[in-house]
Design a protein around this motif. Structure first.
Motif, short mmCIF file in Angstrom:
data_model
loop_
_atom_site.label_atom_id
_atom_site.label_comp_id
_atom_site.label_asym_id
_atom_site.label_seq_id
_atom_site.Cartn_x
_atom_site.Cartn_y
_atom_site.Cartn_z
N PHE A 1 44.72 16.92 28.79
CA PHE A 1 44.03 16.13 30.08
C PHE A 1 42.60 16.10 29.92
N LEU A 2 41.90 17.10 30.00
CA LEU A 2 40.36 17.03 29.95
C LEU A 2 39.91 16.10 28.86
N GLN A 3 40.70 16.28 27.67
CA GLN A 3 40.11 15.52 26.37
C GLN A 3 40.40 14.04 26.91
N GLY A 4 41.57 13.59 27.51
CA GLY A 4 41.81 12.34 27.72
C GLY A 4 40.68 11.68 28.75
N ILE A 5 40.59 12.70 29.87
CA ILE A 5 39.37 12.20 30.86
C ILE A 5 38.14 11.91 30.12
N SER A 6 37.60 12.75 29.00
CA SER A 6 36.41 12.60 28.57
C SER A 6 36.49 11.35 27.96
N VAL A 7 37.38 11.06 27.07
CA VAL A 7 37.41 10.00 26.16
C VAL A 7 37.48 8.73 26.90
N SER A 8 38.34 8.62 28.00
CA SER A 8 38.54 7.31 28.93
C SER A 8 37.05 7.15 29.56
N CYS A 9 36.57 8.04 30.11
CA CYS A 9 35.19 8.00 30.78
C CYS A 9 34.12 7.52 29.91
N SER A 10 34.14 8.22 28.30
CA SER A 10 33.28 7.68 27.80
C SER A 10 33.29 6.32 27.45
N VAL A 11 34.63 5.66 27.11
CA VAL A 11 34.92 4.47 26.79
C VAL A 11 34.47 3.33 28.12
N PHE A 12 34.69 3.97 29.19
CA PHE A 12 34.48 3.17 30.44
C PHE A 12 33.02 3.07 30.70
N THR A 13 32.26 4.16 30.29
CA THR A 13 30.70 4.20 30.36
C THR A 13 30.11 3.01 29.53
N MET A 14 31.01 3.04 28.27
CA MET A 14 30.22 2.13 27.27
C MET A 14 30.48 0.44 27.79
N ASN B 1 25.41 4.72 40.36
CA ASN B 1 26.33 5.83 40.81
C ASN B 1 27.73 5.48 41.12
N ILE B 2 27.88 4.38 41.82
CA ILE B 2 29.21 3.92 42.23
C ILE B 2 29.89 3.70 40.81
N MET B 3 29.30 3.20 39.75
CA MET B 3 30.01 2.79 38.65
C MET B 3 30.30 4.09 37.90
N ILE B 4 29.54 4.98 37.67
CA ILE B 4 29.44 6.30 37.07
C ILE B 4 30.92 7.12 37.91
N GLY B 5 30.93 7.07 39.36
CA GLY B 5 32.23 7.89 39.91
C GLY B 5 33.53 6.92 39.58
N LEU B 6 33.31 5.66 39.58
CA LEU B 6 34.54 4.74 39.25
C LEU B 6 35.29 5.18 37.87
N CYS B 7 34.20 5.30 36.94
CA CYS B 7 34.59 5.63 35.58
C CYS B 7 35.37 6.90 35.52
N TRP B 8 34.89 8.11 36.27
CA TRP B 8 35.63 9.34 36.28
C TRP B 8 37.10 9.30 37.00
N LEU B 9 36.85 8.41 38.07
CA LEU B 9 38.16 8.16 38.73
C LEU B 9 39.27 7.55 38.26
N LEU B 10 38.97 6.48 37.25
CA LEU B 10 39.92 5.86 36.60
C LEU B 10 40.23 6.66 35.51
N ALA B 11 39.46 7.39 34.91
CA ALA B 11 39.94 8.37 33.78
C ALA B 11 40.94 9.35 34.10
N VAL B 12 40.58 9.87 35.44
CA VAL B 12 41.39 10.92 36.00
C VAL B 12 43.06 10.20 36.25
N LEU B 13 42.97 9.00 36.93
CA LEU B 13 44.15 8.45 37.32
C LEU B 13 45.11 7.96 36.04
N LEU B 14 44.29 7.55 35.02
CA LEU B 14 44.75 7.03 33.73
C LEU B 14 45.33 8.16 32.92
N GLN B 15 44.85 9.34 33.11
CA GLN B 15 45.30 10.44 32.32
C GLN B 15 46.11 11.36 33.00
N SER B 16 46.34 11.34 34.11
CA SER B 16 47.15 12.30 35.03
C SER B 16 48.57 12.42 34.74
#
Length: 340
Positions: free
Chosen positions: A101-114, A139-154
């Protein structure tokens, strides 16, 4: 995506690597872990210590560096463990779920941030006089990156389970009883491919292509031939960096997704070489180490900041490096366009 979640209980165990192969893989991962952790800590440290580096784009780079550090801490040690222990998982159910889960979040957030960085650069370069992305929107964009990553990997929090396979406790992906074990992994693999690779890469490629086209075709009215050539040279350097960022991302992640698709869609399912899985995960993890290297090579201020921090930490007798007048790559690009 992790080496943990591709364990297939229907396949016979793969042949064990020799001691020499294990040593080479461990050494390669040790180098990547060191470079990824130190490089991304340096990126964060440079931006934190230098106020003129605290731009919108660089805050997004910090977010990507934090995600890359999370990959380094949460995923890479587990992969090194599997080099020696194979599919054996002695750590229990919660770590089984959290590692993936944590790896998936980090990968997704990294890609979304790119992708967010590409959007920010697109707005800054093509519309330099309009501040579409301020600190609040950043700040909103950064928060959305993490939120989308959590939803995608949940879904992995449900799917990752402990099972006994061939008298060995393993951490495997199992979708029953709520879903079908045959179709669900395939559907989820396609979803991950589209959301974590195809769409982000497409968005990044389109935006960087637009930026490159704009910089290449944009001419300074009334400028001399020498200045025009100088501006063209600067544009070529920017184009080169943008192309490398996209190519490195695509190359690092493609083998991992190819291995995943072969695992679930190829026949026979057990015919995928273990070396392809290892190379796919290794390259995707190595991308976290490549990003700071790209900043070092193509950005003078990051390079000076890295040298400054390394000098402070390890060699205080070195002369202090000097920063350029431009605070960051994005500001330098904006000033070039504004002069035009």
């Amino acid at each position: 995506m992790s080496a943990v979640n591709i364990t297939n209980s229907t396949c016979p165990p793969a042949s064990e690597d020799s001691d020499a192969e294990k040593a080479v893989k461990t050494l390669a991962y040790a180098l990547v872990i060191l470079m990824a952790f130190l490089g991304n800590v340096l990126v964060i440290g440079v931006i934190y210590k230098n106020k003129k580096m605290r731009t919108i784009t660089n805050f997004q780079i910090v977010n990507m560096s934090l995600a890359d550090i999370l990959i380094t801490v949460a995923a890479m040690p587990a992969t090194v463990f599997q080099i020696y222990q194979g599919s054996r998982w002695p750590f229990g159910l919660i770590p089984c779920k959290l590692v993936v889960f944590l790896q998936g979040i980090s990968v997704s957030c990294s890609v979304f941030t790119m992708a967010c960085i590409a959007i920010d650069r697109f707005c800054a370069i093509l519309y330099p006089y309009k501040k579409y992305i301020d600190q609040r929107r950043c700040n909103i964009m950064i928060g959305l990156c993490w939120l989308l990553a959590v939803l995608l990997q949940s879904p992995t929090l449900y799917a990752m389970k402990i099972a006994v396979v061939a008298n060995q406790t393993t951490c495997i992906e199992g979708w029953e009883p709520l879903f079908d074990n045959e179709s669900s992994p395939k559907v989820y693999t396609v979803i991950l491919f589209v959301s974590m690779y195809m769409l982000p890469l497409l968005v990044i490629a389109i935006l960087y292509a637009a930026i490159s086209h704009f910089l290449w075709r944009h001419k300074t009215p009334g400028s001399s031939l020498v200045k025009a050539r100088k501006d063209r040279s600067k544009a070529a350097k920017v184009i080169k960096m943008l192309i490398i960022i996209v190519v490195v991302f695509a190359v690092c992640w493609l083998p991992s997704f190819v291995a995943q698709f072969l695992q679930f869609f190829a026949r026979p399912r057990c015919g995928v070489p273990p070396s392809l899985f290892f190379m796919g995960f290794f390259l995707s993890h190595a991308n976290s180490a490549f990003n700071p290297a790209i900043y070092w090579i193509f950005n003078d201020n990051f390079r000076a900041g890295f040298k400054q921090l390394l000098r402070t930490w390890f060699c205080p007798w070195w002369p202090a490096p000097r920063f350029n007048d431009s605070s960051a790559e994005s500001q330098g690009l904006q000033s070039t366009v504004q002069k035009a």
